[in-house]
Design a protein around this motif. Structure first.
Motif, PDB file in Angstrom:
ATOM      1  N   PHE A  35       0.834  -1.190   0.000  1.00  0.00           N
ATOM      2  CA  PHE A  35       0.000   0.000   0.000  1.00  0.00           C
ATOM      3  C   PHE A  35       0.879   1.254   0.000  1.00  0.00           C
ATOM      4  O   PHE A  35       2.007   1.249   0.502  1.00  0.00           O
ATOM      5  CB  PHE A  35      -0.876   0.069   1.269  1.00  0.00           C
ATOM      6  N   TYR A  37       0.094   5.065   1.500  1.00  0.00           N
ATOM      7  CA  TYR A  37      -0.799   5.967   2.207  1.00  0.00           C
ATOM      8  C   TYR A  37      -0.195   7.371   2.165  1.00  0.00           C
ATOM      9  O   TYR A  37       1.018   7.557   2.188  1.00  0.00           O
ATOM     10  CB  TYR A  37      -0.981   5.550   3.671  1.00  0.00           C
ATOM     11  N   GLN A  39      -0.278  11.185   4.054  1.00  0.00           N
ATOM     12  CA  GLN A  39      -0.650  11.900   5.273  1.00  0.00           C
ATOM     13  C   GLN A  39      -0.366  13.388   5.084  1.00  0.00           C
ATOM     14  O   GLN A  39       0.761  13.848   5.244  1.00  0.00           O
ATOM     15  CB  GLN A  39       0.104  11.362   6.490  1.00  0.00           C
ATOM     16  N   MET A  45      -4.678   9.834   7.564  1.00  0.00           N
ATOM     17  CA  MET A  45      -4.023   8.836   6.716  1.00  0.00           C
ATOM     18  C   MET A  45      -4.995   8.434   5.609  1.00  0.00           C
ATOM     19  O   MET A  45      -6.089   7.939   5.880  1.00  0.00           O
ATOM     20  CB  MET A  45      -3.665   7.604   7.545  1.00  0.00           C
ATOM     21  N   LEU A  47      -5.594   6.353   1.978  1.00  0.00           N
ATOM     22  CA  LEU A  47      -5.087   5.342   1.062  1.00  0.00           C
ATOM     23  C   LEU A  47      -4.935   5.937  -0.329  1.00  0.00           C
ATOM     24  O   LEU A  47      -5.852   6.561  -0.855  1.00  0.00           O
ATOM     25  CB  LEU A  47      -6.043   4.158   0.993  1.00  0.00           C
ATOM     26  N   ARG A  50      -3.250   0.421  -3.778  1.00  0.00           N
ATOM     27  CA  ARG A  50      -3.073  -0.914  -3.195  1.00  0.00           C
ATOM     28  C   ARG A  50      -2.657  -1.882  -4.294  1.00  0.00           C
ATOM     29  O   ARG A  50      -3.190  -1.826  -5.411  1.00  0.00           O
ATOM     30  CB  ARG A  50      -4.373  -1.367  -2.570  1.00  0.00           C
ATOM     31  N   PHE A  91       3.615   7.162   2.986  1.00  0.00           N
ATOM     32  CA  PHE A  91       4.074   5.950   3.655  1.00  0.00           C
ATOM     33  C   PHE A  91       3.809   4.737   2.782  1.00  0.00           C
ATOM     34  O   PHE A  91       2.701   4.541   2.284  1.00  0.00           O
ATOM     35  CB  PHE A  91       3.359   5.756   4.997  1.00  0.00           C
TER      36      PHE A  91
ATOM     37  N   PHE B  91      -3.812   6.422  16.207  1.00  0.00           N
ATOM     38  CA  PHE B  91      -4.771   6.203  15.131  1.00  0.00           C
ATOM     39  C   PHE B  91      -5.546   4.917  15.362  1.00  0.00           C
ATOM     40  O   PHE B  91      -4.987   3.905  15.772  1.00  0.00           O
ATOM     41  CB  PHE B  91      -4.062   6.083  13.783  1.00  0.00           C
ATOM     42  N   PHE B 106      -8.432   4.769   8.055  1.00  0.00           N
ATOM     43  CA  PHE B 106      -7.961   5.383   9.287  1.00  0.00           C
ATOM     44  C   PHE B 106      -8.884   6.500   9.755  1.00  0.00           C
ATOM     45  O   PHE B 106      -9.461   7.236   8.945  1.00  0.00           O
ATOM     46  CB  PHE B 106      -6.557   5.964   9.080  1.00  0.00           C
ATOM     47  N   GLY B 107      -8.962   6.638  11.068  1.00  0.00           N
ATOM     48  CA  GLY B 107      -9.601   7.798  11.652  1.00  0.00           C
ATOM     49  C   GLY B 107      -8.644   8.980  11.650  1.00  0.00           C
ATOM     50  O   GLY B 107      -7.500   8.854  11.232  1.00  0.00           O
TER      51      GLY B 107
END
Lengths: 115, 115
Positions: A35, A37, A39, A45, A47, A50, A91, B91, B106-107
């Motif tokens: 993945f 991600y 931020q 976070m 996505l 994938r 990430f 998280f 994710f929150g």
């Protein structure tokens, strides 16, 4: 244990240009998932993309695509037509069925898109 | 627009106080993960649940941290007593659990500062 390495702590790119972020991983498993991600400063976070290891075709999501080299254990992210909103920490992450889908993250790459 | 929610968004407390963080996973998701993000350690898994049962909490300091899922719509992470080294962003993420490597959502995270 799996490890994920991002060797570029920081990168910058001009708006509208293309940039590639690097990621390598180490695992002895044959079936796993990778993945990317994002931020942004908001710290959410998100996505980006994938990839399933058993699929040879590289995943693509609009301006984002990956170059998945399974033998080399490499999983780079290409961002085309970079936009200011792409500025964020990126990430790379790994998971597998044997690890219960938990994510192992790389250290992150801070990408800055300059106007 | 289904999303993971976390409360509080920010928390400042004094050393020795109890801290409780809450997470509401996406409705229908049966896996819940707690991650901690610090500058030094990056993103690391603390604990995760499947169908409300704890599967792994090996990343959590057992003497002061506890994680529970009282019901399918609520996950909690508690620190008692808190210490300055617990300062981090926490998280929560949830996934459908349909297969290994399912996408985790994710929150917004809880930024904890322990003085």
């Amino acid at each position: 244990a799996q490890t994920v390495t991002q060797s570029q702590p920081e990168m910058s790119v001009q708006e509208a240009e293309t940039v590639t972020l690097s990621c390598t991983y180490d695992t002895s498993e044959s079936n796993y998932y990778l993945f990317w991600y994002k931020q942004p400063p908001s710290r959410q976070m998100i996505l980006v993309i994938r990839q399933e290891a058993y699929k040879q075709q590289n995943a693509t999501e609009n301006r984002f695509s990956v170059n998945f080299q399974k033998a080399a254990k490499s999983f780079s992210l290409k961002i085309s037509d970079s936009q200011l909103g792409d500025t964020a920490m990126y990430f790379c992450a790994f998971s597998s069925e044997t690890s219960g889908s938990r994510l192992t993250f790389g250290e992150g790459t801070q990408l800055t898109v300059n106007p | 627009d289904a999303r993971v929610t976390q409360t509080p968004r920010d928390k400042v407390t004094e050393m020795g106080q109890e801290v409780t963080m809450r997470c509401q996973p996406i409705l229908g998701h049966n896996t819940v993960f707690w991650y901690r993000q610090t500058m030094m350690q990056g993103l690391e898994l603390l604990a995760y649940f499947r169908n409300r049962a704890p599967l792994d909490d090996s990343g959590m300091p057992k003497d002061r941290f506890s994680a529970e899922m009282p019901d399918a719509t609520l996950a909690t992470l508690k620190i008692q007593p808190s210490e300055p080294r617990d300062s981090a962003v926490y998280f929560c993420a949830s996934g459908s659990g349909l297969a290994g490597g399912d996408t985790q959502y994710f929150g917004p995270g809880t930024r904890l500062t322990v003085l």
